[in-house]
Write a protein that holds these residues in place. Structure first.
Motif, PDB file in Angstrom:
ATOM      1  N   GLN A  16      65.584  22.028-105.065  1.00  0.00           N
ATOM      2  CA  GLN A  16      65.872  21.322-106.485  1.00  0.00           C
ATOM      3  C   GLN A  16      65.155  21.928-107.737  1.00  0.00           C
ATOM      4  O   GLN A  16      65.477  21.184-108.442  1.00  0.00           O
ATOM      5  CB  GLN A  16      65.091  19.988-106.031  1.00  0.00           C
ATOM      6  CG  GLN A  16      65.882  19.301-104.904  1.00  0.00           C
ATOM      7  CD  GLN A  16      65.395  17.709-104.585  1.00  0.00           C
ATOM      8  OE1 GLN A  16      64.770  17.295-105.448  1.00  0.00           O
ATOM      9  NE2 GLN A  16      65.839  17.294-103.481  1.00  0.00           N
ATOM     10  N   GLU A  48      62.717   7.354-114.567  1.00  0.00           N
ATOM     11  CA  GLU A  48      62.098   8.560-114.239  1.00  0.00           C
ATOM     12  C   GLU A  48      60.684   8.702-114.750  1.00  0.00           C
ATOM     13  O   GLU A  48      59.770   9.213-114.159  1.00  0.00           O
ATOM     14  CB  GLU A  48      63.051   9.750-114.728  1.00  0.00           C
ATOM     15  CG  GLU A  48      64.176   9.986-114.292  1.00  0.00           C
ATOM     16  CD  GLU A  48      64.038  10.700-112.781  1.00  0.00           C
ATOM     17  OE1 GLU A  48      63.090  10.847-112.153  1.00  0.00           O
ATOM     18  OE2 GLU A  48      65.123  10.583-112.206  1.00  0.00           O
ATOM     19  N   GLU A  78      60.796  15.211-110.446  1.00  0.00           N
ATOM     20  CA  GLU A  78      60.863  13.980-111.189  1.00  0.00           C
ATOM     21  C   GLU A  78      60.819  14.420-112.749  1.00  0.00           C
ATOM     22  O   GLU A  78      61.574  13.684-113.478  1.00  0.00           O
ATOM     23  CB  GLU A  78      59.982  12.962-110.755  1.00  0.00           C
ATOM     24  CG  GLU A  78      60.064  12.450-109.345  1.00  0.00           C
ATOM     25  CD  GLU A  78      61.292  11.685-108.942  1.00  0.00           C
ATOM     26  OE1 GLU A  78      62.152  11.289-109.919  1.00  0.00           O
ATOM     27  OE2 GLU A  78      61.156  10.950-107.959  1.00  0.00           O
ATOM     28  N   GLN A  81      63.784  15.902-113.912  1.00  0.00           N
ATOM     29  CA  GLN A  81      64.986  15.071-114.059  1.00  0.00           C
ATOM     30  C   GLN A  81      64.928  14.147-115.220  1.00  0.00           C
ATOM     31  O   GLN A  81      66.015  14.182-116.236  1.00  0.00           O
ATOM     32  CB  GLN A  81      65.106  14.125-112.841  1.00  0.00           C
ATOM     33  CG  GLN A  81      65.427  14.814-111.350  1.00  0.00           C
ATOM     34  CD  GLN A  81      65.301  13.950-110.273  1.00  0.00           C
ATOM     35  OE1 GLN A  81      64.621  12.906-110.497  1.00  0.00           O
ATOM     36  NE2 GLN A  81      66.183  14.025-109.135  1.00  0.00           N
ATOM     37  N   GLN A  82      63.625  13.863-115.435  1.00  0.00           N
ATOM     38  CA  GLN A  82      63.433  13.240-116.855  1.00  0.00           C
ATOM     39  C   GLN A  82      63.550  14.084-118.002  1.00  0.00           C
ATOM     40  O   GLN A  82      64.294  13.488-119.148  1.00  0.00           O
ATOM     41  CB  GLN A  82      61.921  12.742-116.723  1.00  0.00           C
ATOM     42  CG  GLN A  82      61.447  11.824-118.103  1.00  0.00           C
ATOM     43  CD  GLN A  82      61.130  12.765-119.333  1.00  0.00           C
ATOM     44  OE1 GLN A  82      60.722  13.747-119.178  1.00  0.00           O
ATOM     45  NE2 GLN A  82      61.358  12.161-120.364  1.00  0.00           N
ATOM     46  N   GLU A 261      65.799   4.653-107.835  1.00  0.00           N
ATOM     47  CA  GLU A 261      66.419   5.886-108.353  1.00  0.00           C
ATOM     48  C   GLU A 261      67.641   5.988-107.533  1.00  0.00           C
ATOM     49  O   GLU A 261      68.753   6.417-108.371  1.00  0.00           O
ATOM     50  CB  GLU A 261      65.306   6.923-108.187  1.00  0.00           C
ATOM     51  CG  GLU A 261      64.387   6.837-109.046  1.00  0.00           C
ATOM     52  CD  GLU A 261      63.372   8.093-109.056  1.00  0.00           C
ATOM     53  OE1 GLU A 261      63.636   9.075-110.118  1.00  0.00           O
ATOM     54  OE2 GLU A 261      62.329   8.185-108.378  1.00  0.00           O
ATOM     55  N   TYR A 265      71.118   5.843-109.849  1.00  0.00           N
ATOM     56  CA  TYR A 265      72.244   7.208-110.012  1.00  0.00           C
ATOM     57  C   TYR A 265      73.363   6.824-109.312  1.00  0.00           C
ATOM     58  O   TYR A 265      74.436   7.237-109.809  1.00  0.00           O
ATOM     59  CB  TYR A 265      71.410   8.249-109.627  1.00  0.00           C
ATOM     60  CG  TYR A 265      70.261   9.022-110.320  1.00  0.00           C
ATOM     61  CD1 TYR A 265      70.729   9.201-111.732  1.00  0.00           C
ATOM     62  CD2 TYR A 265      68.946   9.022-110.178  1.00  0.00           C
ATOM     63  CE1 TYR A 265      69.713   9.761-112.798  1.00  0.00           C
ATOM     64  CE2 TYR A 265      68.106   9.613-110.976  1.00  0.00           C
ATOM     65  CZ  TYR A 265      68.405   9.832-112.303  1.00  0.00           C
ATOM     66  OH  TYR A 265      67.516  10.203-113.241  1.00  0.00           O
ATOM     67  N   TYR A 281      74.155  12.921-113.047  1.00  0.00           N
ATOM     68  CA  TYR A 281      73.690  11.979-112.177  1.00  0.00           C
ATOM     69  C   TYR A 281      73.971  12.269-110.706  1.00  0.00           C
ATOM     70  O   TYR A 281      73.295  11.786-109.887  1.00  0.00           O
ATOM     71  CB  TYR A 281      74.506  10.568-112.698  1.00  0.00           C
ATOM     72  CG  TYR A 281      74.162  10.357-114.071  1.00  0.00           C
ATOM     73  CD1 TYR A 281      72.963  10.302-114.720  1.00  0.00           C
ATOM     74  CD2 TYR A 281      75.044   9.380-114.774  1.00  0.00           C
ATOM     75  CE1 TYR A 281      72.796   9.807-115.773  1.00  0.00           C
ATOM     76  CE2 TYR A 281      74.620   8.705-116.071  1.00  0.00           C
ATOM     77  CZ  TYR A 281      73.160   9.125-116.394  1.00  0.00           C
ATOM     78  OH  TYR A 281      73.348   8.735-118.076  1.00  0.00           O
ATOM     79  N   HIS A 284      71.279  14.484-109.306  1.00  0.00           N
ATOM     80  CA  HIS A 284      70.079  13.604-109.439  1.00  0.00           C
ATOM     81  C   HIS A 284      70.194  12.669-108.151  1.00  0.00           C
ATOM     82  O   HIS A 284      69.055  12.424-107.517  1.00  0.00           O
ATOM     83  CB  HIS A 284      69.835  12.809-110.573  1.00  0.00           C
ATOM     84  CG  HIS A 284      69.467  13.706-111.716  1.00  0.00           C
ATOM     85  ND1 HIS A 284      68.670  13.399-112.887  1.00  0.00           N
ATOM     86  CD2 HIS A 284      69.284  15.143-111.906  1.00  0.00           C
ATOM     87  CE1 HIS A 284      68.428  14.326-113.691  1.00  0.00           C
ATOM     88  NE2 HIS A 284      68.760  15.521-113.284  1.00  0.00           N
ATOM     89  N   GLU A 288      67.390  12.313-105.076  1.00  0.00           N
ATOM     90  CA  GLU A 288      66.685  11.438-105.047  1.00  0.00           C
ATOM     91  C   GLU A 288      66.903  10.798-103.475  1.00  0.00           C
ATOM     92  O   GLU A 288      66.011  10.406-102.965  1.00  0.00           O
ATOM     93  CB  GLU A 288      67.088  10.062-105.751  1.00  0.00           C
ATOM     94  CG  GLU A 288      66.851  10.506-107.455  1.00  0.00           C
ATOM     95  CD  GLU A 288      65.280  10.485-107.473  1.00  0.00           C
ATOM     96  OE1 GLU A 288      64.362  10.117-106.505  1.00  0.00           O
ATOM     97  OE2 GLU A 288      64.794  10.938-108.472  1.00  0.00           O
TER      98      GLU A 288
END
Length: 418
Positions: A16, A48, A78, A81-82, A261, A265, A281, A284, A288
């Protein structure tokens, strides 16, 4: 279409991590972006940030080094992702323009959540906060006109009306009146848990944003308005976090964060029109799904509990951004005069004269209130910005007269006196 994230295959955690070029995404074009694409990005960023900060707090309260390592690995993803989500915002979008996006999120996200909420008390919690964020949008839109000479309808796309809500000056309440009755996670409808997690995260990030950027303005009035509304956002975080189940374990809460989450998404990828952001999305969501399954296994091994007893059997992509004009108008007409007394919502006229609300009002408002000054300065220039696409304000006392007067402080007193 529904799906169960515990039965789906996600991206393995070790695959990831992304490099800097992948995370430094191309921002959207602020002139052509759909307002709700902007809103989805702001909301996802808030979720996030909450996920990261919760993980940090859990790590600080965990003694097992293996759990700390697991949290750290997921948390690093995470954090990536943010960045990918928040870096969609372009550098040429001003702080005020981003702020108006934040408040459009607050209005239309909370409206969506309130309409999804099966519990009447919790629905009232959302509707109460909705009217306050609706007023914040009106105040910031007038500041945008006052400072930049620009009108906010281009930013909100006329999808959200801009007019007074519950006036910000009257939103300042004693801290004891921000604590609501909590739900019980095992007994609550799973939708109620998702709703609370989502709105609390979004409001918390709004508080974080205003706390951070409110002092970047040179104009005293702008600094004052951000300061005042940042304090309301802190109230809102207290308001929304207090409905969560305080008896949940750390691992339960971790599981619910990951579930939120997945829901977010899944919903956002279903309605996002920009193919590039939609793909983000989708990626992500796949990440998740793996995070949720890791949290579920942690519950099985550490707490010897079945996570499926806490989680819904399936998720629906029902977290949607859409017009809520008629709904907001209905809530305004029925609830604009409410305030809080402990965990209950009551008309302001029901408070006794010695109630702590009035003492708190005198303490914080003094003789100058920035949210009122913004409107007064606009009226002094012969204008007040509103976007009333569906007709006059639903509350007669909050309508403008022929001379452009009324609309906030005086009108609210009239509403309360009725």
């Amino acid at each position: 279409m529904v799906f169960n994230p515990l039965q789906e295959k996600g991206i393995p955690l070790e695959k990831q991590l992304r490099n800097w070029s992948e995370l430094n995404v191309k921002p959207y074009d602020k002139e052509t972006v759909h307002p709700y694409s902007r809103c989805r990005g702001i909301a996802a960023n808030g979720v996030e940030v909450e996920a990261m900060m919760f993980s940090h707090q859990m790590a600080r309260n965990t003694i097992d080094p293996k759990i700390k390592q697991q949290l750290a690995m997921v948390r690093r993803v995470e954090a990536q992702q943010q960045k990918a989500i928040n870096w969609l915002i372009p550098g040429d979008e001003s702080t005020l323009e981003v702020t108006i996006g934040y408040e459009q999120v607050a209005v239309d996200l909370t409206s969506c959540i309130a309409k999804l909420e099966p519990d009447p008390y919790l629905r009232q919690v959302y509707e109460f906060g909705l009217l306050e964020d609706f007023d914040h949008l009106y105040r910031y839109a007038n500041l945008y006109d006052l400072l930049d000479g620009r009108r906010a309808e281009k930013l909100v796309g006329e999808l959200t009306e801009i007019m007074p809500g519950r006036p910000t000056i009257f939103e300042h309440r004693h801290p004891h009146d921000e604590i609501r009755r909590p739900m019980t996670a095992l007994a609550a409808d799973p939708q109620s848990i998702l709703n609370a997690m989502m709105v609390m995260s979004a409001e918390q990030q709004t508080m974080n944003f205003y706390n951070t950027i409110g002092n970047r303005f040179q104009e005293p009035l702008a600094r004052g308005l951000y300061l005042e509304i940042a304090e309301i956002e802190e109230q809102h975080v207290s308001h929304y976090e207090s409905i969560l189940d305080p008896s949940c374990t750390w691992i339960e809460n971790l599981l619910l964060h990951e579930l939120t989450e997945c829901w977010m998404y899944y919903s956002f990828m279903e309605e996002e029109p920009d193919p590039r952001v939609k793909a983000l999305y989708e990626t992500h969501l796949a990440m998740e799904i793996e995070h949720l399954q890791i949290a579920a296994e942690l519950m099985r091994t550490v707490e010897k509990r079945d996570p499926e007893q806490l989680l819904p059997k399936s998720l629906k992509p029902n977290l949607t951004f859409k017009e809520n004009k008629a709904y907001v108008r209905e809530v305004l007409a029925k609830q604009v005069d409410l305030t809080a007394d402990g965990a209950d919502f009551v008309p302001i006229t029901d408070l006794p004269s010695g109630h702590r609300y009035f003492d708190y009002q005198r303490a914080v408002n003094g003789d100058q209130v920035p949210s009122e000054q913004v409107i007064e300065e606009m009226r002094g220039k012969g204008r007040e910005y509103r976007l009333e696409t569906e007709g006059p304000h639903p509350v007669e006392a909050l309508r403008l007269d022929e001379d452009g007067r009324k609309g906030s402080k005086l009108a609210y007193h009239e509403v309360a006196a009725e």
